[in-house]
Write a protein that holds these residues in place. Structure first.
Motif, PDB file in Angstrom:
ATOM      1  N   PRO A  60      38.216 102.556  83.771  1.00 19.68           N
ATOM      2  CA  PRO A  60      39.737 103.011  82.543  1.00 19.68           C
ATOM      3  C   PRO A  60      39.181 102.120  81.303  1.00 19.68           C
ATOM      4  CG  PRO A  60      39.828 100.895  84.255  1.00 19.68           C
ATOM      5  CD  PRO A  60      38.457 101.762  84.615  1.00 19.68           C
ATOM      6  N   LEU A  61      39.713 103.477  80.504  1.00 18.89           N
ATOM      7  CA  LEU A  61      38.814 102.842  79.131  1.00 18.89           C
ATOM      8  C   LEU A  61      40.029 103.368  78.454  1.00 18.89           C
ATOM      9  CD1 LEU A  61      35.450 105.032  79.251  1.00 18.89           C
ATOM     10  CD2 LEU A  61      36.044 102.637  79.730  1.00 18.89           C
ATOM     11  N   ARG A  62      39.628 102.269  76.911  1.00 24.25           N
ATOM     12  CA  ARG A  62      41.517 102.760  75.721  1.00 24.25           C
ATOM     13  C   ARG A  62      40.107 103.039  74.709  1.00 24.25           C
ATOM     14  NH1 ARG A  62      45.873  98.874  75.053  1.00 24.25           N
ATOM     15  NH2 ARG A  62      46.445 100.467  75.939  1.00 24.25           N
ATOM     16  N   ARG A  63      39.976 104.197  74.511  1.00 23.61           N
ATOM     17  CA  ARG A  63      39.437 104.814  72.590  1.00 23.61           C
ATOM     18  C   ARG A  63      40.657 104.384  71.684  1.00 23.61           C
ATOM     19  NH1 ARG A  63      39.269 109.874  69.440  1.00 23.61           N
ATOM     20  NH2 ARG A  63      37.684 110.729  69.089  1.00 23.61           N
ATOM     21  N   PRO A 194      35.235 106.198  66.341  1.00 25.36           N
ATOM     22  CA  PRO A 194      35.946 105.780  67.285  1.00 25.36           C
ATOM     23  C   PRO A 194      35.232 105.324  67.942  1.00 25.36           C
ATOM     24  CG  PRO A 194      36.577 108.320  66.825  1.00 25.36           C
ATOM     25  CD  PRO A 194      35.682 107.943  66.019  1.00 25.36           C
ATOM     26  N   ALA A 195      36.267 103.912  68.811  1.00 23.87           N
ATOM     27  CA  ALA A 195      35.398 102.814  69.877  1.00 23.87           C
ATOM     28  C   ALA A 195      36.066 103.148  70.884  1.00 23.87           C
ATOM     29  CB  ALA A 195      35.322 101.460  68.843  1.00 23.87           C
ATOM     30  N   PHE A 196      35.571 101.852  71.881  1.00 24.32           N
ATOM     31  CA  PHE A 196      36.128 102.430  73.327  1.00 24.32           C
ATOM     32  C   PHE A 196      35.632 100.545  73.827  1.00 24.32           C
ATOM     33  CE2 PHE A 196      34.505 106.640  73.046  1.00 24.32           C
ATOM     34  CZ  PHE A 196      36.012 107.319  74.177  1.00 24.32           C
ATOM     35  N   GLY A 197      36.980 100.663  75.041  1.00 23.08           N
ATOM     36  CA  GLY A 197      36.945  99.391  75.590  1.00 23.08           C
ATOM     37  C   GLY A 197      37.660  99.422  76.668  1.00 23.08           C
ATOM     38  N   TRP A 198      36.634  98.287  77.710  1.00 24.85           N
ATOM     39  CA  TRP A 198      38.407  99.153  79.126  1.00 24.85           C
ATOM     40  C   TRP A 198      39.141  97.886  79.536  1.00 24.85           C
ATOM     41  CZ3 TRP A 198      37.402  95.105  83.229  1.00 24.85           C
ATOM     42  CH2 TRP A 198      36.965  94.466  82.952  1.00 24.85           C
ATOM     43  N   THR A 199      39.917  98.915  79.717  1.00 26.00           N
ATOM     44  CA  THR A 199      41.380  97.680  79.961  1.00 26.00           C
ATOM     45  C   THR A 199      41.688  97.574  81.009  1.00 26.00           C
ATOM     46  OG1 THR A 199      42.717 100.262  80.361  1.00 26.00           O
ATOM     47  CG2 THR A 199      42.050  99.979  78.279  1.00 26.00           C
ATOM     48  N   ASP A 200      41.083  96.447  81.718  1.00 24.26           N
ATOM     49  CA  ASP A 200      41.430  96.061  83.150  1.00 24.26           C
ATOM     50  C   ASP A 200      41.919  94.281  83.069  1.00 24.26           C
ATOM     51  OD1 ASP A 200      40.441  95.884  85.396  1.00 24.26           O
ATOM     52  OD2 ASP A 200      40.377  93.858  85.003  1.00 24.26           O
ATOM     53  N   PRO A 201      42.702  94.491  83.561  1.00 29.70           N
ATOM     54  CA  PRO A 201      43.346  93.020  82.428  1.00 29.70           C
ATOM     55  C   PRO A 201      42.315  91.930  83.007  1.00 29.70           C
ATOM     56  CG  PRO A 201      44.995  94.076  84.662  1.00 29.70           C
ATOM     57  CD  PRO A 201      43.249  94.985  84.795  1.00 29.70           C
ATOM     58  N   THR A 264      42.099 107.012  78.761  1.00 36.65           N
ATOM     59  CA  THR A 264      41.096 107.814  79.141  1.00 36.65           C
ATOM     60  C   THR A 264      40.309 107.147  79.859  1.00 36.65           C
ATOM     61  OG1 THR A 264      39.127 110.048  78.890  1.00 36.65           O
ATOM     62  CG2 THR A 264      39.413 108.229  77.726  1.00 36.65           C
ATOM     63  N   SER A 265      38.579 108.067  81.106  1.00 36.89           N
ATOM     64  CA  SER A 265      38.529 107.136  81.699  1.00 36.89           C
ATOM     65  C   SER A 265      37.015 108.226  82.034  1.00 36.89           C
ATOM     66  CB  SER A 265      39.328 106.908  83.045  1.00 36.89           C
ATOM     67  OG  SER A 265      39.389 108.275  84.373  1.00 36.89           O
ATOM     68  N   SER A 266      36.688 106.911  82.355  1.00 38.79           N
ATOM     69  CA  SER A 266      34.943 108.141  83.155  1.00 38.79           C
ATOM     70  C   SER A 266      34.726 106.730  84.636  1.00 38.79           C
ATOM     71  CB  SER A 266      34.060 107.736  81.548  1.00 38.79           C
ATOM     72  OG  SER A 266      33.460 108.750  81.388  1.00 38.79           O
ATOM     73  N   SER A 267      33.703 107.670  85.195  1.00 39.31           N
ATOM     74  CA  SER A 267      33.071 106.652  86.223  1.00 39.31           C
ATOM     75  C   SER A 267      32.130 106.202  86.368  1.00 39.31           C
ATOM     76  CB  SER A 267      32.759 107.345  86.998  1.00 39.31           C
ATOM     77  OG  SER A 267      34.853 108.183  87.221  1.00 39.31           O
ATOM     78  N   ASN A 268      32.114 105.053  86.869  1.00 39.74           N
ATOM     79  CA  ASN A 268      30.155 104.631  87.181  1.00 39.74           C
ATOM     80  C   ASN A 268      29.950 105.538  87.872  1.00 39.74           C
ATOM     81  OD1 ASN A 268      29.647 102.797  85.399  1.00 39.74           O
ATOM     82  ND2 ASN A 268      30.665 101.241  86.436  1.00 39.74           N
ATOM     83  N   VAL A 269      28.433 106.358  88.024  1.00 39.33           N
ATOM     84  CA  VAL A 269      27.883 106.089  89.875  1.00 39.33           C
ATOM     85  C   VAL A 269      27.428 106.062  90.568  1.00 39.33           C
ATOM     86  CG1 VAL A 269      27.468 109.350  90.607  1.00 39.33           C
ATOM     87  CG2 VAL A 269      28.111 108.975  87.716  1.00 39.33           C
TER      88      VAL A 269
END
Length: 520
Positions: A60-63, A194-201, A264-269
């Protein structure tokens, strides 16, 4: 079976095609690339990791982006107030935390901004930085051991240390050395994007309390220090041989910033080749390579950042290693192949995997990072970052010799590359890592061959022109893939798991209780 240069070329060509529109995290092009890698994993007989039913780990990502004219930065000194323009005089990105904020703080200089008790170094000693904006030099002292210098240079680590000391903002300065590797001209263009971070608690629980990190342009920086009767160039010169002491500066800042957040989101594969040995199959060697591409300003006639070298070629080499390893009957230990999302946004995919691992972290015994396909000359040497810290270095040296190469020392230790790719989150939790690349220059045919390499780094790295028109040599890519295969197979089949060396300074910080091996 041997690694195929033609296969590496084919994978690279698909992933770097214009149809994928750059593979930036959070885009359709990235999702197509992820589906391609997942399909290849399935074709090669890999299995999903842990309890997963497929090859994807959703991140889970936050742009975050700045609103138009969303930054107002003011420096107040005894000479009065001065407004500075973002992307011209200073460089700051959007807030990761709030949509509309004002940060006001007095300014204090804190040297490198590093607190490292194990190295008897504390730039915050004797300084009151609570509620302050701390001015720091980018990088770390030259007398720090190489890999620890990389660790303490990492801006997120500096944010953590400054936050623990009570600071609310960071103002970073480009020393002449850092200017060589991370120039102000690049920072002023890229930071406002624009930058990103992941939104996990789990991330929010450990989030830095630093509200803003701002890079000061050279003229702003010199003007600030001149207000306090200090010569910044003399401080830069002093920092080469000794750490400058901190002091208060007669200035304050006011940052008003308006941001936009989009989730938004992207996936590790992730695919696993299960181990064949009953005793060792529950241990994992991780092969990590980032699937996304760095995307910058889209101002020229070519607006697609294809990322052929960085890092379609790295993923291509990883896919070939998976194919050959499976075709050869596998390995005693399990091998986990990890194609990460959002590496170019701050190692977010690998950081998320380490925080939310699909296999137990204590079962991951070694990590090999494949970032870049510098197949421009028939290299005679390999710069294997991390090799001097663990027995992975012995595996790497044997693999290098198997393709007619040798180990060469890091030619740019000040750049801190061991903390600049996906192996770093694994290193921070105490897992031995290896981050190799061909050595620039020396060729197996004798002499130096640097023209294409230097042309790439000067004009094509992180540019739309990093594409399939570059003079990549696929016979060299085959040798490189063969080396990576030999490293992975050697680590996965070894009678002992990779171990940190006795007396290693990196292990002392990140894995103080782990088993050790004697240095050869």
């Amino acid at each position: 079976m041997a690694v195929s240069g033609a296969a590496i070329k084919a994978h690279t060509a698909f992933l770097a095609d214009d149809l994928l529109e750059g593979r930036e995290a959070g885009t359709r092009g990235y999702d197509i690339a992820a589906a391609y890698v997942a399909t290849q994993f399935a074709l090669h007989g890999l299995k999903p990791a842990g309890a997963n039913s497929d090859f994807y780990q959703k991140v889970p990502l936050r742009r975050r982006s700045l609103q138009p004219d969303g930054v107002r930065f003011e420096m107040r000194t005894k000479s009065g107030s001065q407004l500075y323009q973002n992307g011209k005089d200073i460089a700051v990105d959007a807030s990761a935390y709030t949509l509309d904020e004002v940060v006001e703080a007095d300014v204090v200089f804190a040297g490198w901004g590093i607190r490292a008790p194990g190295l008897r170094h504390d730039d915050f000693a004797g300084l009151n930085v609570k509620g302050k904006a701390v001015v720091i030099l980018e990088g770390a002292p030259a007398n720090f051991p190489g890999a620890l210098r990389a660790h303490y240079s990492w801006i997120q680590q500096k944010e953590r240390m400054a936050a623990e000391a009570g600071a609310v903002a960071l103002l970073t300065l480009k020393t002449p050395e850092r200017e060589r590797f991370s120039p102000w001209e690049r920072a002023r263009q890229a930071r406002p994007l624009p930058a990103f971070g992941w939104t996990d608690p789990a991330q929010r629980e450990n989030t830095s309390l630093i509200k803003a990190t701002i890079t000061l342009g050279p003229e702003v920086a010199r003007s600030l220090f001149a207000q306090g009767g200090r010569n910044l160039d003399e401080i830069y010169e002093q920092s080469i041989s000794s750490s400058p002491r901190g002091f208060d500066l007669p200035a304050s800042i006011r940052l008003a910033r308006r941001s936009v957040h989009e989730d938004t989101s992207s996936s590790n594969v992730i695919g696993v080749l299960p181990g064949t040995d009953a005793r060792l199959k529950d241990e994992y060697i991780v092969v990590v390579s980032h699937l996304d591409t760095w995307v910058g300003p889209k101002t020229g006639p070519d607006t697609i950042y294809n990322g052929a070298v960085d890092n379609a070629g790295g993923i291509a080499a990883m896919l070939e290693v998976a194919r050959v390893l499976k075709a050869g009957g596998g390995a005693k230990r399990s091998v986990l192949f990890l194609a990460t999302a959002a590496e170019e946004k701050g190692l977010l995919g690998s950081d998320y995997f380490v925080a939310r691992p699909l296999v137990p972290l204590d079962r991951i015994v070694g990590v090999v990072s494949v970032d870049g396909l510098m197949a421009f000359h028939d290299f005679a040497g390999i710069v294997a970052l991390g090799a001097e810290h663990s027995t992975l270095g012995e595996v790497s040296l044997a693999a290098a010799r198997s393709i007619g190469a040798i180990h060469e020392p890091d030619p740019i230790p000040g750049r801190g590359n061991l903390a600049l790719s996906d192996q770093y989150p694994f290193l921070r939790v105490g897992i031995p890592v290896l981050f190799p690349n061909p050595a620039r220059g020396s060729s197996r045919g004798g002499g130096e061959d640097v023209a294409a390499w230097d042309e790439y780094e000067s004009h094509h790295y992180h540019q739309p022109s990093d594409d399939m028109t570059l003079p990549l040599r696929w016979d060299v890519a085959q040798r490189w893939g063969q080396y990576i295969y030999a490293v992975v197979a050697g680590a996965a089949n070894g009678s002992r798991r990779p171990l940190w060396y006795e007396g290693d300074e990196l292990a002392a910080v990140f894995a103080p209780t782990a088993d050790r091996a004697r240095r050869p």
